[in-house]
Design a protein around this motif. Structure first.
Motif, short mmCIF file in Angstrom:
data_model
loop_
_atom_site.label_atom_id
_atom_site.label_comp_id
_atom_site.label_asym_id
_atom_site.label_seq_id
_atom_site.Cartn_x
_atom_site.Cartn_y
_atom_site.Cartn_z
N LEU A 431 0.83 -1.21 0.04
CA LEU A 431 -0.15 0.04 -0.06
C LEU A 431 0.86 1.44 0.13
CD1 LEU A 431 -2.86 -0.85 2.45
CD2 LEU A 431 -3.03 -0.64 -0.07
N LEU A 432 1.87 1.21 0.79
CA LEU A 432 2.91 2.26 0.86
C LEU A 432 3.31 2.55 -0.68
CD1 LEU A 432 5.43 1.94 3.76
CD2 LEU A 432 3.24 3.26 3.61
N LEU A 433 3.98 1.66 -1.38
CA LEU A 433 4.49 1.84 -2.79
C LEU A 433 3.24 2.22 -3.63
CD1 LEU A 433 6.71 -1.24 -2.53
CD2 LEU A 433 7.38 0.85 -2.61
N ARG A 434 2.22 1.81 -3.37
CA ARG A 434 1.18 2.22 -4.41
C ARG A 434 0.73 3.58 -4.24
NH1 ARG A 434 -4.81 1.05 -4.91
NH2 ARG A 434 -4.79 -0.33 -3.05
N ALA A 435 0.59 4.02 -3.02
CA ALA A 435 0.16 5.31 -2.78
C ALA A 435 1.50 6.27 -3.24
CB ALA A 435 -0.11 5.61 -1.25
N ALA A 436 2.34 5.96 -3.08
CA ALA A 436 3.75 6.97 -3.35
C ALA A 436 4.04 6.79 -4.68
CB ALA A 436 4.85 6.15 -2.64
N PHE A 437 3.63 5.72 -5.41
CA PHE A 437 4.07 5.81 -6.96
C PHE A 437 2.83 6.49 -7.68
CE2 PHE A 437 2.91 3.75 -11.09
CZ PHE A 437 3.98 3.94 -11.76
N THR A 438 1.67 6.43 -7.23
CA THR A 438 0.61 7.29 -7.78
C THR A 438 0.96 8.90 -7.60
OG1 THR A 438 -1.08 5.39 -7.24
CG2 THR A 438 -2.21 7.63 -7.83
N TYR A 439 1.18 9.40 -6.50
CA TYR A 439 1.59 10.45 -6.32
C TYR A 439 2.61 10.87 -6.94
CZ TYR A 439 3.21 14.63 -4.02
OH TYR A 439 3.59 15.92 -3.59
N GLU A 440 3.69 10.15 -6.90
CA GLU A 440 5.02 10.50 -7.78
C GLU A 440 4.67 10.59 -9.41
OE1 GLU A 440 8.99 8.21 -7.83
OE2 GLU A 440 7.63 7.00 -9.07
N GLN A 441 3.68 9.80 -10.01
CA GLN A 441 3.47 10.03 -11.54
C GLN A 441 2.78 11.09 -11.65
OE1 GLN A 441 4.84 7.48 -13.69
NE2 GLN A 441 5.69 7.28 -11.65
N THR A 442 2.27 11.88 -10.78
CA THR A 442 1.56 13.14 -11.13
C THR A 442 2.05 14.32 -10.39
OG1 THR A 442 -0.19 13.04 -9.06
CG2 THR A 442 -0.63 11.93 -11.28
N ALA A 443 2.98 14.13 -9.50
CA ALA A 443 3.38 15.29 -8.66
C ALA A 443 4.85 15.52 -8.77
CB ALA A 443 2.86 15.39 -7.29
N LEU A 444 5.64 14.61 -9.18
CA LEU A 444 7.07 14.61 -9.13
C LEU A 444 7.95 14.44 -10.35
CD1 LEU A 444 7.59 12.36 -5.82
CD2 LEU A 444 7.53 14.96 -5.93
N LEU A 445 7.32 14.35 -11.40
CA LEU A 445 8.21 14.07 -12.70
C LEU A 445 9.10 15.54 -13.10
CD1 LEU A 445 5.80 12.23 -14.97
CD2 LEU A 445 7.31 11.61 -13.24
N ASP A 446 8.49 16.63 -12.70
CA ASP A 446 9.24 17.93 -12.88
C ASP A 446 10.51 18.02 -11.74
OD1 ASP A 446 7.74 18.63 -15.01
OD2 ASP A 446 6.57 20.25 -14.03
N PHE A 447 9.84 17.56 -10.61
CA PHE A 447 11.02 17.66 -9.42
C PHE A 447 12.25 16.71 -9.77
CE2 PHE A 447 12.88 15.46 -5.99
CZ PHE A 447 12.92 16.61 -4.91
N TYR A 448 11.92 15.58 -10.32
CA TYR A 448 12.95 14.41 -10.76
C TYR A 448 13.95 15.29 -11.75
CZ TYR A 448 10.71 10.87 -7.90
OH TYR A 448 10.22 10.21 -6.94
N SER A 449 13.31 16.06 -12.70
CA SER A 449 13.95 16.45 -13.83
C SER A 449 14.98 17.70 -13.29
CB SER A 449 12.83 17.19 -14.96
OG SER A 449 12.18 16.02 -15.54
N LYS A 450 14.38 18.41 -12.43
CA LYS A 450 15.13 19.38 -11.78
C LYS A 450 16.44 18.82 -11.09
CE LYS A 450 15.03 23.69 -9.22
NZ LYS A 450 13.97 24.77 -8.62
N ARG A 451 16.23 17.68 -10.36
CA ARG A 451 17.07 17.03 -9.75
C ARG A 451 18.24 16.60 -10.40
NH1 ARG A 451 15.33 11.92 -6.32
NH2 ARG A 451 15.36 11.30 -8.51
N ASP A 452 17.83 15.95 -11.69
CA ASP A 452 18.82 15.09 -12.43
C ASP A 452 19.71 16.47 -12.82
OD1 ASP A 452 18.01 12.82 -12.16
OD2 ASP A 452 16.74 12.61 -13.97
N MET A 453 18.92 17.69 -13.37
CA MET A 453 19.70 18.76 -14.07
C MET A 453 20.87 19.27 -13.14
SD MET A 453 18.09 22.17 -15.65
CE MET A 453 17.49 22.77 -14.21
N ILE A 454 20.13 19.66 -11.75
CA ILE A 454 21.09 20.28 -11.01
C ILE A 454 22.38 19.30 -11.00
CG2 ILE A 454 21.23 20.75 -8.30
CD1 ILE A 454 18.50 21.55 -8.29
N PHE A 455 22.35 17.95 -10.44
CA PHE A 455 23.54 17.26 -10.32
C PHE A 455 24.21 16.72 -11.35
CE2 PHE A 455 20.41 16.54 -6.37
CZ PHE A 455 21.23 17.48 -5.79
#
Length: 464
Positions: A431-455
């Motif tokens: 359940l943790l993974l399903r909740a986190a994955f669902t949130y990630e797919q809609t809310a975090l893709l831009d965050f991950y792109s920015k993290r990749d770019m910074i580092f």
């Protein structure tokens, strides 16, 4: 700079688009370029990593089936025993210690093909919730090197954030996986108590210690959990939480909290609701006692764990550790037993709530990561000890043993990550993974792109 998920990497090996040796060499190069700045690794195991990569490459060339983490670059907190590799516990006491056996978690990951890039920096014997190590230097937060990376698994979280490995294993006694994961903008999981074998890991508090993975995204985290437990956690990454009952605490987790964190947390909760979750207000009156219970249990047990080392090597410990030992000796058996009884009651009370909800969502931390060396956190109404502050929202779930995950949920105005904590009932990591994955797919893709770019930029500049 390598930018891919674990499954994509292993699939690339299968199709021979790239090789395990090439990837391992690239990661070792990235570590060399970046670690002068971040101070993440105590020991880099270049020769061992290349040998393991060559084994993976031979399997690829022979057309053999590849294991789930074959050729995937990993790091390990330096409290986890690695056969033939220095394992210091972040201390001078163990600065030359070389274990004769692998910890159980290392053996499992070796058996499924993981490549060991090295051992990560940590707070001395995991005594604290930062990674301000007096002997090996502080781990620096890759987002802002003036700030703590959190702890005690700070090196593991920082290594994953800066893409100096694809996954790491840390330990968590009061928040030591989730706190640095929040500080560094990565995903960290404290599984159900006892799910991951602690054999071969130097204990801090055997009643509260957990081992668990840190990864760059939820699908990677699920694959590592699958490797560690032989349970199909990859199938939990389904983008659907419609009807999931999400508990929102009425108290404790909304008190003494930074304004920006409150705002980002509120936005994340609304996103869960938009995705179809049902928000349910819940009462957690016992949460206020968690800090005192965790402190009593952990401090009492750490003194016992180190009783033999103290007799022979007390002068090699830091002043902070000596202070912990002194406090430990003053805790009565009555206080310890009382704390353990409260622990059992809290676990039962929390478990009862899952008759009405599926998961609980809270902020991971009440405050933004402090500057390295800071001893206090300033709130508008008061100051709070940094050690107490950083575990105030996390330690309850070490006491109760419930599985808990921290996932990024946004950035402050100064581009510092904020973490969201998700808690499920015992053995409901799915359940943790399903909740986190669902949130990630809609809310975090831009965050991950920015993290990749910074580092990508930081590591490139470090290698110039």
């Amino acid at each position: 700079m390598i930018k891919m998920a674990i499954k994509e990497l292993v699939d690339g090996y299968r199709s021979k688009r790239f090789s395990p040796v090439e990837i391992t060499k690239d990661y070792l190069k990235q570590i060399k370029a970046a670690d002068r700045t971040f101070n993440i690794f105590i020991t880099v195991t270049e020769e061992i990593a290349l040998n393991q990569a060559e084994i993976a490459e031979r399997k690829v060339m022979a057309g053999d089936g590849l294991d789930i983490l074959q050729g995937v670059p990993f790091s390990y907190k330096d409290s986890i025993d690695t056969k033939g590799i220095r394992t210091t516990n972040g201390s001078l006491v163990d600065k030359n210690r070389i274990p004769s056996k692998d910890a159980k978690v290392i053996k499992i990951l070796n058996d499924v093909g993981a490549v060991n890039l090295g051992k990560t920096n940590m707070y001395e014997y995991a005594f604290g919730i930062t990674s301000d190590n007096p002997f090996y230097g502080p781990v620096r937060n890759p987002w802002d090197t003036r700030l703590t990376a959190g702890g005690s698994s700070g090196g593991s979280a920082a290594a994953v954030a800066a893409n100096l490995c694809m996954g790491s294993i840390g330990t968590d006694t009061a928040g030591s996986i989730r706190v640095p994961s929040s500080c560094c903008g990565v995903v960290g999981l404290k599984p159900t108590y006892g799910l991951i074998d602690m054999k071969g890991i130097t204990p801090l508090s055997w009643s509260l210690d957990h081992a668990g993975p840190i990864a760059r995204n939820v699908t990677d985290l699920a694959l590592v959990m699958e490797a560690l437990t032989n349970k199909p956690f990859g199938k939990s990454c389904i983008p659907d939480i419609k009807g999931m009952r999400v508990g929102i605490p009425k108290q404790h987790f909304n008190e003494r909290i930074a304004v920006e964190i409150r705002q980002i947390y509120h936005k994340a909760v609304l996103e869960f609701e938009r995705l179809g979750a049902v928000l349910v207000e819940i009462d957690l009156p016992f949460a206020a006692e968690a800090l005192g219970v965790a402190s009593t249990v952990a401090t009492a047990e750490v003194g016992y764990v180190h009783k033999d080392r103290m007799k022979s090597s007390i002068n090699l410990y830091s002043d902070g550790a000596k202070k912990v030992f002194k406090t430990s000796q003053s805790i009565s058996s009555f206080s310890y037993i009382e704390a353990m009884n409260k622990r059992e009651k809290m676990s039962h009370q929390l478990t009862e709530l899952y008759n009405y909800i599926d998961v609980i969502v809270t902020p991971t931390l009440p405050a933004i990561p402090t500057e390295i060396g800071a001893n206090e956190v300033q709130f508008p109404e008061e100051r709070e000890d940094v050690e107490d502050c950083m575990i105030r929202f996390t330690c309850l779930f070490n006491i109760t043993g419930h599985p808990t995950l921290s996932i990024p949920c946004g950035l402050t105005d100064k581009s510092i990550p904020v973490g969201l904590q998700i808690i499920a009932n015992h053995h409901r990591e799915d359940l943790l993974l399903r909740a986190a994955f669902t949130y990630e797919q809609t809310a975090l893709l831009d965050f991950y792109s920015k993290r990749d770019m910074i580092f990508s930029n930081e590591i490139k500049e470090g290698g110039d």
